[in-house]
Enzyme design. Sequence first.
Site, PDB file in Angstrom:
ATOM      1  N   CYS A  94       0.857  -1.186   0.000  1.00  0.00           N
ATOM      2  CA  CYS A  94       0.000   0.000   0.000  1.00  0.00           C
ATOM      3  C   CYS A  94       0.888   1.229   0.000  1.00  0.00           C
ATOM      4  O   CYS A  94       1.865   1.269   0.759  1.00  0.00           O
ATOM      5  CB  CYS A  94      -0.878  -0.019   1.255  1.00  0.00           C
ATOM      6  SG  CYS A  94      -1.989   1.394   1.378  1.00  0.00           S
ATOM      7  N   LEU A  95       0.558   2.224  -0.824  1.00  0.00           N
ATOM      8  CA  LEU A  95       1.376   3.442  -0.872  1.00  0.00           C
ATOM      9  C   LEU A  95       1.342   4.186   0.467  1.00  0.00           C
ATOM     10  O   LEU A  95       2.249   4.966   0.748  1.00  0.00           O
ATOM     11  CB  LEU A  95       0.917   4.353  -2.007  1.00  0.00           C
ATOM     12  CG  LEU A  95       1.092   3.769  -3.422  1.00  0.00           C
ATOM     13  CD1 LEU A  95       0.548   4.736  -4.468  1.00  0.00           C
ATOM     14  CD2 LEU A  95       2.559   3.443  -3.701  1.00  0.00           C
ATOM     15  N   GLU A 137      -8.709  -1.331  -1.936  1.00  0.00           N
ATOM     16  CA  GLU A 137      -9.015   0.098  -2.081  1.00  0.00           C
ATOM     17  C   GLU A 137     -10.335   0.447  -1.398  1.00  0.00           C
ATOM     18  O   GLU A 137     -10.465   1.519  -0.808  1.00  0.00           O
ATOM     19  CB  GLU A 137      -9.058   0.502  -3.557  1.00  0.00           C
ATOM     20  CG  GLU A 137      -7.755   0.305  -4.328  1.00  0.00           C
ATOM     21  CD  GLU A 137      -6.536   0.888  -3.645  1.00  0.00           C
ATOM     22  OE1 GLU A 137      -6.664   1.904  -2.936  1.00  0.00           O
ATOM     23  OE2 GLU A 137      -5.446   0.317  -3.805  1.00  0.00           O
TER      24      GLU A 137
HETATM   25 NI    NI Z   1      -3.685   0.930  -0.015  1.00  0.00          NI
END
Ligand code: NI
Length: 173
Positions: A94-95, A137
């Site tokens: 995950c960013l 998301e």
């Molecule tokens: Ni994420």
Amino acid sequence: MAVRKILTAPDPILREISKPVAEVTDETRTLVADMFDSMYAERGIGLAAVQIGVPLRIIVMDLARNGEEPQKRVFINPEILSASDEMFTYEEGCLSVPEYFDEVDRPAQVTVRYLDEDGKQHEEEAVGLFAVCIQHEMDHLEGKLFIDYLSKLRRGRAMDKVKKVVRQRERNA
Ligand code: NI
């Protein structure tokens, strides 16, 4: 279009519940363009608006492999209509939890309903990486991160990693 800063855990904004988009407008499309720019800048495959500090129910995704044409996809106000009993395990990242990867189990197949960036409604079956990504998301829209599924020990390791990466980035900035 602009690259915006992607928030990292434990930023409290990431824990907010995102609000539905009342109407898909040019403003929505500008935000979507910024989301793609921000996601591509960090070489991500999916991004929720809340990750750039805008708690609206918008997701962008591009699952094209290296060397393939971009496959830009936009999901506004997505809902999961059904999910398979069968599960699928994938090593997620995950960013907002940079440079940490770990395995998460999720339903292998989901049916999702959403609006595209023209406000048109779609219903679609997702399997494989697409199913993983849309569920990951959509968790962001509920203020949930993939590390929430991990044991306390592994979550601690993830947060140590994030702290280290964020410190490194600040030094290099
Ligand atoms: Ni994420």
